[in-house]
Design a protein around this motif. Structure first.
Motif, mmCIF file in Angstrom:
data_model
loop_
_atom_site.group_PDB
_atom_site.id
_atom_site.type_symbol
_atom_site.label_atom_id
_atom_site.label_comp_id
_atom_site.label_asym_id
_atom_site.label_seq_id
_atom_site.Cartn_x
_atom_site.Cartn_y
_atom_site.Cartn_z
ATOM 1 N N MET B 1 0.835 -1.217 0.000
ATOM 2 C CA MET B 1 0.000 0.000 0.000
ATOM 3 C C MET B 1 0.864 1.260 0.000
ATOM 4 O O MET B 1 0.792 2.087 -0.893
ATOM 5 C CB MET B 1 -0.917 -0.009 1.238
ATOM 6 C CG MET B 1 -1.781 1.257 1.340
ATOM 7 S SD MET B 1 -2.946 1.382 -0.052
ATOM 8 C CE MET B 1 -3.718 2.953 0.302
ATOM 9 N N GLU B 2 1.728 1.335 0.983
ATOM 10 C CA GLU B 2 2.604 2.511 1.055
ATOM 11 C C GLU B 2 3.467 2.629 -0.204
ATOM 12 O O GLU B 2 3.687 3.704 -0.715
ATOM 13 C CB GLU B 2 3.495 2.425 2.293
ATOM 14 C CG GLU B 2 2.712 2.573 3.584
ATOM 15 C CD GLU B 2 3.378 1.875 4.758
ATOM 16 O OE1 GLU B 2 4.608 1.808 4.746
ATOM 17 O OE2 GLU B 2 2.661 1.397 5.641
ATOM 18 N N VAL B 5 1.568 3.979 -3.243
ATOM 19 C CA VAL B 5 1.372 5.426 -3.199
ATOM 20 C C VAL B 5 2.678 6.152 -3.472
ATOM 21 O O VAL B 5 2.708 7.148 -4.185
ATOM 22 C CB VAL B 5 0.769 5.841 -1.836
ATOM 23 C CG1 VAL B 5 0.732 7.361 -1.739
ATOM 24 C CG2 VAL B 5 -0.631 5.271 -1.704
ATOM 25 N N ARG B 8 3.128 6.325 -6.995
ATOM 26 C CA ARG B 8 2.263 7.314 -7.624
ATOM 27 C C ARG B 8 2.840 8.724 -7.438
ATOM 28 O O ARG B 8 2.830 9.536 -8.349
ATOM 29 C CB ARG B 8 0.848 7.225 -7.025
ATOM 30 C CG ARG B 8 -0.196 7.838 -7.942
ATOM 31 C CD ARG B 8 -1.586 7.740 -7.364
ATOM 32 N NE ARG B 8 -1.923 6.385 -6.958
ATOM 33 C CZ ARG B 8 -2.992 6.062 -6.232
ATOM 34 N NH1 ARG B 8 -3.828 7.002 -5.836
ATOM 35 N NH2 ARG B 8 -3.233 4.816 -5.898
ATOM 36 N N VAL B 9 3.378 8.978 -6.237
ATOM 37 C CA VAL B 9 4.005 10.279 -5.981
ATOM 38 C C VAL B 9 5.183 10.484 -6.935
ATOM 39 O O VAL B 9 5.345 11.543 -7.538
ATOM 40 C CB VAL B 9 4.481 10.363 -4.507
ATOM 41 C CG1 VAL B 9 5.329 11.606 -4.289
ATOM 42 C CG2 VAL B 9 3.282 10.361 -3.561
ATOM 43 N N LYS B 12 3.996 11.103 -10.525
ATOM 44 C CA LYS B 12 3.498 12.475 -10.646
ATOM 45 C C LYS B 12 4.692 13.440 -10.724
ATOM 46 O O LYS B 12 4.707 14.377 -11.526
ATOM 47 C CB LYS B 12 2.619 12.796 -9.431
ATOM 48 C CG LYS B 12 1.768 14.038 -9.577
ATOM 49 C CD LYS B 12 0.918 14.264 -8.327
ATOM 50 C CE LYS B 12 0.802 15.745 -8.050
ATOM 51 N NZ LYS B 12 0.428 16.059 -6.669
ATOM 52 N N GLY B 90 8.442 19.998 4.396
ATOM 53 C CA GLY B 90 8.805 18.909 3.475
ATOM 54 C C GLY B 90 10.317 18.804 3.348
ATOM 55 O O GLY B 90 11.022 19.807 3.379
ATOM 56 N N CYS B 122 16.704 12.539 0.972
ATOM 57 C CA CYS B 122 15.446 12.539 0.215
ATOM 58 C C CYS B 122 15.518 13.295 -1.119
ATOM 59 O O CYS B 122 14.958 12.808 -2.115
ATOM 60 C CB CYS B 122 14.322 13.097 1.071
ATOM 61 S SG CYS B 122 14.334 12.442 2.766
#
Lengths: 218, 218
Positions: B1-2, B5, B8-9, B12, B90, B122
Protein backbone atom coordinates in the motif's frame (compact mmCIF):
# COMPACT_ATOMS: atom_id res chain seq x y z
CA UNK A 1 -4.75 10.63 -0.58
CA UNK A 2 -1.08 11.06 0.13
CA UNK A 3 -1.88 12.76 3.42
CA UNK A 4 -4.24 9.98 4.50
CA UNK A 5 -1.56 7.38 3.91
CA UNK A 6 1.06 9.45 5.69
CA UNK A 7 -1.29 9.62 8.69
CA UNK A 8 -1.66 5.85 8.57
CA UNK A 9 2.14 5.45 8.51
CA UNK A 10 2.47 7.80 11.47
CA UNK A 11 -0.32 6.02 13.38
CA UNK A 12 1.39 2.67 12.83
CA UNK A 13 4.65 4.24 13.98
CA UNK A 14 3.05 5.76 17.08
CA UNK A 15 1.53 2.41 18.04
CA UNK A 16 4.93 0.72 17.79
CA UNK A 17 6.52 3.62 19.72
CA UNK A 18 4.05 3.15 22.55
CA UNK A 19 4.88 -0.55 22.66
CA UNK A 20 8.61 0.24 22.70
CA UNK A 21 8.18 2.70 25.56
CA UNK A 22 6.31 0.05 27.56
CA UNK A 23 9.12 -2.41 26.83
CA UNK A 24 11.70 0.10 28.10
CA UNK A 25 9.68 1.01 31.20
CA UNK A 26 9.12 -2.60 32.21
CA UNK A 27 12.88 -3.18 32.09
CA UNK A 28 13.89 0.17 33.65
CA UNK A 29 15.77 1.10 30.48
CA UNK A 30 16.09 4.79 29.67
CA UNK A 31 15.98 5.39 25.93
CA UNK A 32 17.52 8.41 24.21
CA UNK A 33 16.97 9.28 20.54
CA UNK A 34 20.01 11.18 19.21
CA UNK A 35 19.21 13.27 16.13
CA UNK A 36 21.22 15.50 13.83
CA UNK A 37 22.32 16.10 10.26
CA UNK A 38 24.91 13.99 8.47
CA UNK A 39 28.33 14.78 9.86
CA UNK A 40 26.97 16.69 12.85
CA UNK A 41 29.25 14.62 15.09
CA UNK A 42 26.75 12.25 16.69
CA UNK A 43 28.96 9.15 16.60
CA UNK A 44 32.04 11.07 17.73
CA UNK A 45 30.29 12.44 20.81
CA UNK A 46 29.04 8.94 21.65
CA UNK A 47 32.59 7.64 21.35
CA UNK A 48 33.65 10.32 23.84
CA UNK A 49 30.87 9.84 26.36
CA UNK A 50 30.25 6.06 26.42
CA UNK A 51 33.52 5.14 28.19
CA UNK A 52 32.55 7.43 31.10
CA UNK A 53 29.49 5.27 31.83
CA UNK A 54 31.64 2.22 32.53
CA UNK A 55 30.97 1.01 36.09
CA UNK A 56 28.13 3.56 36.45
CA UNK A 57 25.45 2.24 34.12
CA UNK A 58 25.18 -0.37 31.41
CA UNK A 59 24.60 1.23 28.02
CA UNK A 60 23.79 -0.17 24.59
CA UNK A 61 23.51 1.59 21.23
CA UNK A 62 21.35 1.21 18.12
CA UNK A 63 22.96 2.76 15.04
CA UNK A 64 20.63 3.91 12.27
CA UNK A 65 22.09 4.30 8.80
CA UNK A 66 21.11 3.95 5.17
CA UNK A 67 24.14 1.88 4.32
CA UNK A 68 27.38 0.50 5.82
CA UNK A 69 28.10 -0.66 9.38
CA UNK A 70 30.83 1.94 9.92
CA UNK A 71 29.20 3.66 12.89
CA UNK A 72 28.38 0.38 14.64
CA UNK A 73 32.01 -0.70 14.20
CA UNK A 74 33.18 2.52 15.87
CA UNK A 75 30.92 1.86 18.88
CA UNK A 76 31.83 -1.85 19.05
CA UNK A 77 35.48 -0.86 19.46
CA UNK A 78 34.49 0.63 22.84
CA UNK A 79 33.13 -2.76 23.98
CA UNK A 80 29.63 -1.32 24.11
CA UNK A 81 26.84 -3.60 22.82
CA UNK A 82 25.64 -2.17 19.49
CA UNK A 83 23.21 -3.16 16.76
CA UNK A 84 23.28 -1.59 13.30
CA UNK A 85 19.85 -0.81 11.85
CA UNK A 86 20.03 -0.34 8.08
CA UNK A 87 17.10 1.50 6.51
CA UNK A 88 17.99 0.43 2.94
CA UNK A 89 17.76 3.97 1.67
CA UNK A 90 15.08 5.11 4.13
CA UNK A 91 15.68 8.60 5.46
CA UNK A 92 14.77 7.99 9.11
CA UNK A 93 14.32 5.25 11.68
CA UNK A 94 10.81 4.13 12.59
CA UNK A 95 9.61 2.66 15.86
CA UNK A 96 9.22 -0.65 13.98
CA UNK A 97 12.94 -0.67 13.10
CA UNK A 98 13.68 -0.25 16.80
CA UNK A 99 11.11 -2.85 17.83
CA UNK A 100 12.77 -5.52 15.70
CA UNK A 101 16.07 -4.93 17.50
CA UNK A 102 14.78 -5.00 21.08
CA UNK A 103 15.00 -8.76 21.52
CA UNK A 104 18.60 -8.67 20.32
CA UNK A 105 19.67 -6.31 23.09
CA UNK A 106 21.61 -7.78 26.01
CA UNK A 107 19.61 -8.24 29.25
CA UNK A 108 20.16 -5.87 32.15
CA UNK A 109 20.98 -2.63 30.33
CA UNK A 110 20.08 0.71 31.95
CA UNK A 111 20.41 2.97 28.93
CA UNK A 112 19.73 2.61 25.22
CA UNK A 113 20.98 5.35 22.92
CA UNK A 114 19.55 5.29 19.40
CA UNK A 115 21.68 7.23 16.93
CA UNK A 116 19.23 8.16 14.20
CA UNK A 117 19.96 8.47 10.47
CA UNK A 118 22.02 11.60 9.72
CA UNK A 119 19.26 13.87 8.47
CA UNK A 120 18.08 17.13 10.02
CA UNK A 121 14.47 16.76 8.86
CA UNK A 122 12.62 13.44 8.59
CA UNK A 123 13.72 11.63 11.79
CA UNK A 124 12.15 14.38 13.91
CA UNK A 125 8.67 13.28 12.76
CA UNK A 126 9.01 9.72 14.07
CA UNK A 127 8.65 8.88 17.75
CA UNK A 128 10.74 5.77 18.42
CA UNK A 129 9.41 5.28 21.95
CA UNK A 130 12.32 7.22 23.47
CA UNK A 131 12.09 9.03 26.79
CA UNK A 132 14.39 11.85 25.75
CA UNK A 133 15.65 13.44 22.57
CA UNK A 134 19.09 14.94 22.17
CA UNK A 135 19.78 16.95 19.01
CA UNK A 136 23.20 17.76 17.60
CA UNK A 137 24.23 20.89 15.69
CA UNK A 138 27.84 21.32 14.62
CA UNK A 139 29.38 24.78 14.46
CA UNK A 140 30.56 23.97 10.94
CA UNK A 141 26.92 23.64 9.80
CA UNK A 142 26.25 27.29 10.62
CA UNK A 143 24.30 29.32 13.17
CA UNK A 144 21.28 29.64 10.86
CA UNK A 145 20.28 25.98 11.25
CA UNK A 146 18.00 26.32 14.32
CA UNK A 147 15.82 28.73 12.33
CA UNK A 148 15.99 26.71 9.13
CA UNK A 149 15.35 23.28 10.71
CA UNK A 150 13.17 24.06 13.74
CA UNK A 151 11.60 20.58 13.94
CA UNK A 152 14.99 19.04 14.70
CA UNK A 153 15.17 21.04 17.92
CA UNK A 154 11.51 21.42 18.94
CA UNK A 155 11.33 18.28 21.10
CA UNK A 156 14.97 18.11 22.20
CA UNK A 157 15.50 18.08 25.95
CA UNK A 158 19.15 18.83 25.19
CA UNK A 159 20.92 20.28 22.17
CA UNK A 160 24.60 19.59 21.74
CA UNK A 161 26.52 22.27 19.88
CA UNK A 162 29.28 20.02 18.57
CA UNK A 163 32.75 20.50 17.04
CA UNK A 164 33.35 23.63 19.16
CA UNK A 165 37.09 23.13 18.54
CA UNK A 166 36.33 24.53 15.04
CA UNK A 167 34.88 27.80 16.39
CA UNK A 168 38.01 29.86 15.59
CA UNK A 169 37.83 28.77 11.95
CA UNK A 170 34.13 29.04 11.06
CA UNK A 171 31.62 31.89 11.05
CA UNK A 172 29.30 30.81 13.88
CA UNK A 173 27.54 33.29 16.16
CA UNK A 174 27.02 31.28 19.37
CA UNK A 175 24.74 33.89 20.95
CA UNK A 176 22.54 33.91 17.84
CA UNK A 177 22.38 30.11 17.71
CA UNK A 178 21.47 29.91 21.41
CA UNK A 179 18.76 32.55 21.01
CA UNK A 180 17.25 30.77 18.00
CA UNK A 181 17.36 27.38 19.74
CA UNK A 182 15.55 28.74 22.79
CA UNK A 183 13.01 30.45 20.57
CA UNK A 184 12.17 27.04 19.07
CA UNK A 185 12.11 25.35 22.49
CA UNK A 186 12.51 27.52 25.61
CA UNK A 187 12.78 24.47 27.90
CA UNK A 188 15.83 23.08 26.12
CA UNK A 189 19.22 22.67 27.77
CA UNK A 190 22.15 23.65 25.50
CA UNK A 191 25.64 22.24 25.89
CA UNK A 192 28.75 23.31 23.96
CA UNK A 193 30.88 20.27 23.19
CA UNK A 194 33.87 19.01 21.29
CA UNK A 195 34.61 15.31 20.97
CA UNK A 196 38.17 16.23 19.95
CA UNK A 197 39.05 18.55 22.84
CA UNK A 198 36.74 16.89 25.38
CA UNK A 199 34.83 20.12 26.00
CA UNK A 200 31.42 19.44 27.55
CA UNK A 201 31.83 15.66 27.49
CA UNK A 202 31.78 15.22 31.29
CA UNK A 203 28.73 17.49 31.55
CA UNK A 204 26.99 15.43 28.88
CA UNK A 205 27.78 12.19 30.73
CA UNK A 206 26.46 13.69 33.97
CA UNK A 207 23.28 14.93 32.26
CA UNK A 208 22.59 11.52 30.73
CA UNK A 209 23.35 9.61 33.94
CA UNK A 210 21.14 11.90 36.00
CA UNK A 211 18.23 11.40 33.60
CA UNK A 212 18.87 7.67 33.22
CA UNK A 213 18.87 7.14 36.98
CA UNK A 214 15.77 9.25 37.64
CA UNK A 215 13.78 7.67 34.79
CA UNK A 216 15.08 4.16 35.42
CA UNK A 217 13.94 4.38 39.04
CA UNK A 218 10.32 4.97 38.00
CA UNK B 1 0.00 0.00 0.00
CA UNK B 2 2.60 2.51 1.05
CA UNK B 3 4.81 1.49 -1.83
CA UNK B 4 2.02 1.89 -4.38
CA UNK B 5 1.37 5.43 -3.20
CA UNK B 6 5.07 6.28 -3.19
CA UNK B 7 5.22 5.09 -6.79
CA UNK B 8 2.26 7.31 -7.62
CA UNK B 9 4.01 10.28 -5.98
CA UNK B 10 7.18 9.56 -7.94
CA UNK B 11 5.24 9.14 -11.20
CA UNK B 12 3.50 12.48 -10.65
CA UNK B 13 6.89 14.01 -9.91
CA UNK B 14 8.49 12.49 -13.00
CA UNK B 15 5.68 13.83 -15.20
CA UNK B 16 6.19 17.34 -13.83
CA UNK B 17 9.97 16.97 -14.21
CA UNK B 18 9.54 16.08 -17.89
CA UNK B 19 7.38 19.16 -18.39
CA UNK B 20 9.95 21.32 -16.59
CA UNK B 21 12.76 19.98 -18.78
CA UNK B 22 10.73 20.80 -21.89
CA UNK B 23 10.13 24.30 -20.54
CA UNK B 24 13.89 24.76 -20.00
CA UNK B 25 14.82 23.33 -23.41
CA UNK B 26 12.36 25.52 -25.29
CA UNK B 27 13.89 28.60 -23.66
CA UNK B 28 17.54 27.43 -23.88
CA UNK B 29 17.83 27.50 -20.10
CA UNK B 30 20.32 25.13 -18.50
CA UNK B 31 19.04 23.88 -15.16
CA UNK B 32 21.30 22.64 -12.35
CA UNK B 33 20.02 20.91 -9.19
CA UNK B 34 22.44 21.57 -6.31
CA UNK B 35 22.18 18.96 -3.54
CA UNK B 36 23.84 18.44 -0.18
CA UNK B 37 23.31 18.11 3.54
CA UNK B 38 22.39 21.00 5.83
CA UNK B 39 25.41 23.22 6.27
CA UNK B 40 27.36 21.61 3.45
CA UNK B 41 28.07 25.06 2.07
CA UNK B 42 25.73 25.18 -0.93
CA UNK B 43 24.64 28.80 -0.51
CA UNK B 44 28.19 29.98 0.25
CA UNK B 45 29.59 28.44 -2.93
CA UNK B 46 26.74 30.04 -4.94
CA UNK B 47 27.60 33.41 -3.38
CA UNK B 48 31.19 32.91 -4.54
CA UNK B 49 30.44 31.74 -8.07
CA UNK B 50 27.43 33.81 -9.17
CA UNK B 51 29.29 37.14 -9.47
CA UNK B 52 31.69 35.51 -11.97
CA UNK B 53 28.82 34.90 -14.41
CA UNK B 54 28.07 38.62 -14.70
CA UNK B 55 28.41 39.66 -18.33
CA UNK B 56 28.86 36.00 -19.38
CA UNK B 57 25.44 34.46 -18.80
CA UNK B 58 22.22 35.44 -17.09
CA UNK B 59 21.60 33.28 -14.03
CA UNK B 60 18.66 32.92 -11.67
CA UNK B 61 18.30 30.86 -8.51
CA UNK B 62 15.50 28.91 -6.81
CA UNK B 63 16.14 28.40 -3.10
CA UNK B 64 14.50 25.39 -1.47
CA UNK B 65 14.06 25.46 2.30
CA UNK B 66 11.68 24.21 4.98
CA UNK B 67 11.46 27.60 6.63
CA UNK B 68 12.86 31.17 6.45
CA UNK B 69 13.96 33.19 3.43
CA UNK B 70 17.54 33.54 4.69
CA UNK B 71 19.20 31.85 1.74
CA UNK B 72 17.16 33.79 -0.83
CA UNK B 73 18.14 37.03 0.93
CA UNK B 74 21.81 36.08 0.64
CA UNK B 75 21.45 35.51 -3.12
CA UNK B 76 19.35 38.66 -3.64
CA UNK B 77 22.21 40.73 -2.19
CA UNK B 78 24.22 39.72 -5.29
CA UNK B 79 21.55 41.22 -7.58
CA UNK B 80 20.75 37.76 -8.94
CA UNK B 81 17.04 37.00 -9.50
CA UNK B 82 15.97 34.53 -6.81
CA UNK B 83 12.76 32.86 -5.69
CA UNK B 84 12.41 31.16 -2.31
CA UNK B 85 10.49 27.88 -2.40
CA UNK B 86 9.28 26.90 1.07
CA UNK B 87 8.34 23.26 1.54
CA UNK B 88 6.49 23.87 4.83
CA UNK B 89 8.34 21.09 6.57
CA UNK B 90 8.81 18.91 3.47
CA UNK B 91 12.23 17.31 3.28
CA UNK B 92 12.89 17.82 -0.43
CA UNK B 93 11.81 19.84 -3.44
CA UNK B 94 9.52 18.24 -6.00
CA UNK B 95 9.23 19.03 -9.69
CA UNK B 96 5.83 20.55 -8.89
CA UNK B 97 7.43 23.06 -6.49
CA UNK B 98 9.75 24.09 -9.31
CA UNK B 99 6.94 24.17 -11.87
CA UNK B 100 4.98 26.69 -9.82
CA UNK B 101 7.98 29.04 -9.83
CA UNK B 102 8.78 28.90 -13.56
CA UNK B 103 6.39 31.64 -14.61
CA UNK B 104 7.87 33.94 -11.96
CA UNK B 105 11.35 33.71 -13.45
CA UNK B 106 12.62 36.68 -15.46
CA UNK B 107 12.63 36.20 -19.23
CA UNK B 108 15.89 35.61 -21.04
CA UNK B 109 17.88 33.70 -18.43
CA UNK B 110 20.51 31.18 -19.56
CA UNK B 111 20.99 29.30 -16.32
CA UNK B 112 18.75 28.28 -13.44
CA UNK B 113 20.39 26.90 -10.32
CA UNK B 114 18.03 25.17 -7.88
CA UNK B 115 19.49 24.91 -4.38
CA UNK B 116 17.65 21.97 -2.88
CA UNK B 117 16.63 21.52 0.76
CA UNK B 118 19.67 20.76 2.95
CA UNK B 119 19.26 17.02 3.32
CA UNK B 120 21.65 14.32 2.11
CA UNK B 121 18.94 11.72 1.46
CA UNK B 122 15.45 12.54 0.21
CA UNK B 123 16.13 15.20 -2.48
CA UNK B 124 18.20 12.69 -4.46
CA UNK B 125 15.03 10.67 -5.22
CA UNK B 126 13.22 13.55 -6.94
CA UNK B 127 14.04 14.61 -10.48
CA UNK B 128 13.21 18.32 -10.79
CA UNK B 129 13.70 18.41 -14.56
CA UNK B 130 17.32 19.53 -14.21
CA UNK B 131 19.96 18.86 -16.85
CA UNK B 132 22.78 18.43 -14.35
CA UNK B 133 23.20 17.62 -10.70
CA UNK B 134 25.95 19.03 -8.52
CA UNK B 135 26.38 17.52 -5.05
CA UNK B 136 28.20 19.16 -2.15
CA UNK B 137 30.15 17.44 0.62
CA UNK B 138 31.93 19.53 3.23
CA UNK B 139 35.19 18.31 4.74
CA UNK B 140 33.70 18.96 8.19
CA UNK B 141 31.02 16.33 7.52
CA UNK B 142 33.62 13.58 7.26
CA UNK B 143 35.15 11.38 4.59
CA UNK B 144 32.75 8.50 5.36
CA UNK B 145 29.76 10.29 3.81
CA UNK B 146 30.12 9.06 0.20
CA UNK B 147 29.79 5.48 1.47
CA UNK B 148 27.04 6.28 3.94
CA UNK B 149 24.93 8.42 1.57
CA UNK B 150 25.65 6.97 -1.88
CA UNK B 151 22.39 8.20 -3.46
CA UNK B 152 23.43 11.81 -2.94
CA UNK B 153 26.38 11.29 -5.28
CA UNK B 154 25.14 8.61 -7.70
CA UNK B 155 23.73 11.00 -10.31
CA UNK B 156 26.05 13.94 -9.72
CA UNK B 157 27.94 15.14 -12.77
CA UNK B 158 30.12 17.11 -10.35
CA UNK B 159 30.78 16.79 -6.62
CA UNK B 160 32.08 19.82 -4.78
CA UNK B 161 34.22 19.04 -1.76
CA UNK B 162 33.51 22.25 0.14
CA UNK B 163 35.06 24.09 3.10
CA UNK B 164 38.55 22.90 2.14
CA UNK B 165 39.95 25.79 4.24
CA UNK B 166 39.01 23.60 7.25
CA UNK B 167 41.17 20.65 6.10
CA UNK B 168 43.99 21.37 8.60
CA UNK B 169 41.50 21.22 11.48
CA UNK B 170 39.33 18.20 10.69
CA UNK B 171 40.03 14.50 10.17
CA UNK B 172 39.23 14.12 6.47
CA UNK B 173 41.07 11.68 4.21
CA UNK B 174 40.77 13.30 0.77
CA UNK B 175 42.11 10.26 -1.11
CA UNK B 176 39.58 8.01 0.65
CA UNK B 177 36.70 10.40 -0.08
CA UNK B 178 37.68 10.63 -3.75
CA UNK B 179 37.95 6.85 -4.06
CA UNK B 180 34.54 6.34 -2.45
CA UNK B 181 32.93 9.03 -4.62
CA UNK B 182 34.27 7.46 -7.79
CA UNK B 183 33.16 4.01 -6.62
CA UNK B 184 29.59 5.39 -6.38
CA UNK B 185 29.85 7.16 -9.73
CA UNK B 186 32.99 6.66 -11.85
CA UNK B 187 31.94 9.34 -14.37
CA UNK B 188 31.79 12.10 -11.77
CA UNK B 189 34.05 15.14 -11.79
CA UNK B 190 35.34 16.13 -8.32
CA UNK B 191 36.36 19.66 -7.41
CA UNK B 192 37.95 20.78 -4.14
CA UNK B 193 36.58 24.16 -3.15
CA UNK B 194 36.45 26.77 -0.42
CA UNK B 195 34.05 29.69 -0.58
CA UNK B 196 36.17 31.44 2.07
CA UNK B 197 39.57 31.11 0.39
CA UNK B 198 38.25 31.08 -3.18
CA UNK B 199 39.83 27.68 -3.91
CA UNK B 200 38.17 26.00 -6.89
CA UNK B 201 35.66 28.80 -7.45
CA UNK B 202 36.97 29.84 -10.87
CA UNK B 203 37.09 26.19 -11.98
CA UNK B 204 33.49 25.75 -10.85
CA UNK B 205 32.41 28.85 -12.76
CA UNK B 206 34.18 27.57 -15.87
CA UNK B 207 32.63 24.11 -15.51
CA UNK B 208 29.12 25.56 -15.18
CA UNK B 209 29.57 28.04 -18.05
CA UNK B 210 30.94 25.34 -20.34
CA UNK B 211 27.95 23.09 -19.64
CA UNK B 212 25.44 25.93 -19.79
CA UNK B 213 26.72 27.05 -23.17
CA UNK B 214 26.86 23.56 -24.68
CA UNK B 215 23.41 22.60 -23.39
CA UNK B 216 21.85 25.99 -24.09
CA UNK B 217 22.96 25.75 -27.72
CA UNK B 218 21.00 22.55 -28.26
Amino acid sequence: MEIRVLRRVLQKNDDAATENRLWFDERHVTCINLLGGAGSGKTAILEAVLPIFRGELRAAVLEGDLATTRDAERIARLDVPVIQLLTDGGCHLTATHVQRALDELPAGIDLLIIENVGNPICPANFDLGEHLRISALSVSEGDDKPSKYPLLFRDAALTLITKCDLLPFVPFDMAQARRDLLRVNPAMRILETSARSGKGVDELATWIMKHALSLGAL
